[in-house]
Scaffold this active site. Sequence first.
Site: not given
Length: 803
Positions: A493, A524, A546, A549-550, A591
Amino acid sequence: MDFEAFKKQILADYQLACESREASLLGRKEVLTGKAKFGIFGDGKELAQIALAKQFQNGDFRSGYYRDQTIMMAIGELTIEQYFAGLYAHTDVDIEPQSAGRQMGGHYSTRNLDADGEWKNLMLQKNSSADISPTGGQMPRLVGLAQASKVYRQQEALKSNPAFQKFTNGGNEVAFGTIGDASTSEGPFWESINAAGVLQVPMVMSVWDDGYGISVPRELQTTKGSISDALSGMQRTTDKPGYEIFITKGWDYAHLCETYEKAVKLAREEHIPVLVHVKEVNQPQGHSTSGSHERYKSPERLEWETTFDCIHKFKEWILSFEAKGMAIASEEELNTIQAAAKELVRSSKNTAWSRFTDSMKQDQADLVSVLKAVAAESTQSVFIQKDIETLEKEKEPIRRDLLTLARKVLRQIREENISSKKTLGNWIQSMISGNFDRYSSHLHSQSAHSAMNVPAVAPKYADDVQMEDGRIILRENYRTILENRPEVLVFGEDAGKIGGVNQSLEGLQEQFGEIRVSDTGIRECTIIGQGIGMAMRGLRPIAEIQYLDYLLYAIQIMSDDLATVQYRTKGGQKAPLIVSTRGHRLEGIWHSGSPMGMIVNSIRGIHVCVPRNMTKAAGFYNTLLQADEPALVIEPLNGYRTKERMPINFGSFTEALGMPEIVKEGKDITLVSYGSTFNLCEVAVQQLENMGISVELIDVQTLLPFDIEHMISDSLAKTNRLLIVDEDVSSGATGFMLDKILVEQKGYYHLDSAPETLSSKDHRPAYGSDGDYFSKPSIDDIIEKVYAMMHEADPSSYPSLYA
Ligand SMILES: Cc1ncc(C[n+]2csc(CCOP(=O)(O)OP(=O)(O)O)c2C)c(N)n1
Ligand SMILES: [Mg+2]
């Protein structure tokens, strides 16, 4: 094709359909009689798979699921004997090449690496990426397998490069996906379908629609009860690219053959993704050996399944030619083919079973002779003799039973001082270590390209060294890599046009083009899938997630698929994907995550690098690109705008894995950390120095592998005190490290104080600088924790701060 050739083809297909069916029928019996543990079979799907396999060419790839035995047989990658060897879990890879007995039957794959772990020429064989059990889990990888063709077709430097001709012929390879109707409910299915539609890659996606996912009917699975209806908005139009959608029936041989011919031609020649919805498929024996379908299918449905059974319909179709005056075969001839198929399957099964049981016989004989020696010396000879008799009578021993008996006898004779006790102990230990290869090898690459073999090369600096932001160091390292290695691709991303949210890829898409450095959708799981698939086809993808967390959206596929590729094929396949992300230290519930304990415990098989700065991160990328293994690199989020010395040997300096760095020597306490919190520890250590405390500061650098030379335990021998700091929850990665240091490295032996950890609060971190301060370890917390440990050891030198 003349009629004779046509006839021959039809009868060969009929024979294969019968053989595959008989294998399913007998396979179920093998489970129900207890010879195999579990069975899930491809009965009912034979005809569609035969039609598909006709279009399968060398270099193509399959990414499918447990119903695909007929495809595997039709492409020549599964014999009936191998099929049964898989059911029995035969561990000899030559006899059971799908997984060397590691996966339950029905999970297919091809040997894409040679015995040394080097790529075979994939253009000389038909390829199947190794199956996984989670429904829909085959989908993300499929996107990457198909995308590789696009990359190879569009990237001139690869197209003409002889080094890549074992992976491609101008990108003409098709990736065949298969899935059950119910598994299309899974998120990764939708994500993958969308991604492949956007990417326009040569993927032929078949849905075997037998109306059920175990007991749950398709109406409860899919909008409108039809996956082709639900996906009809994906249909391409004259002005908008999309999918070509075909609908066919699982019992209609002629239509199936026609459909696959058209579908695969489109995908292969024009790189258009295709959906083939194969309706009216059945499951003659129900879902698996774990239940019976009479419990949930109506009598009408069961009757329909019999009437529309694909082999039955195929037979009718073949016989219908007689009335047209061009007979293919008589009913009698077809019955003969079927009887021969049954006989072949029976005898192949018998061979597989006797080879399986024979493989245990030597161990059985060895144990008998060891136990006889024990019986000759032991005071408990009578009992042991009885055990020996039972053991000798056992016709089909398995290793577990041999070891259980041997270990029981060893415990029985524990107090006897006889020489055969040692012999028995040795036999047990050599059985256990000798079975390591069978059951536990190949978690990581065992090839010459193992990441553990890449030597460390220090960064070099010019005499008038410049200081640059961390992101510039990463960017320049990427630039050198992309210049030198045409097979390296970076995607994620915002990774393309703007060069990443932290600008570490700034300008690189402009320089290297949209194939090499690209933006992806926000997805993801399939970003990882793109990477897995492309890595399986000789490319070197770097998949950008990115923020850390993701990674949760990606962790399932990393855990189930990427981490197990080598293991589940016993070194038959690899996917050297580098996953790049950045983490820790932002502020807010979503985040700032640092779920390192979850990560290291869910992706064993993938290396986890946690560099404290960007020169280190770049060094890890350089190491990993020389290796053939998957890895996750977590860049420290507080490092992009921090100045570092600018190296001059980009692309070639490396970091060794599993080697912590003692960043500052000290004598009072060993402080262990990594990544972003390491940088806080560095500040804390300076202040502690002013307070008269000498801290040995160690950066672990990689969590997997962890300190392979036990440097930390050696440090404890000097300081006798241990504090571990990170910003995961309590008992997360700190718990992991404590176990490694205290138990595995026997660090407890050196301790004079209780070992301590400092981690975040167990809740997600609150937003803002104050939220961060009260949620995560601060520099103050680190200083005070160290001080408290020193106070406890020597209260007069270090008086309590708060008393
Ligand atoms: C993620 C996950 N959830 C549940 C299961 C259990 N499971 C195995 S097969 C299956 C049904 C799949 O049905 P379908 O996709 O229609 O394939 P079929 O077996 O009918 O060919 C389920 C629920 C699983 N393997 N993985
Ligand atoms: Mg189904």
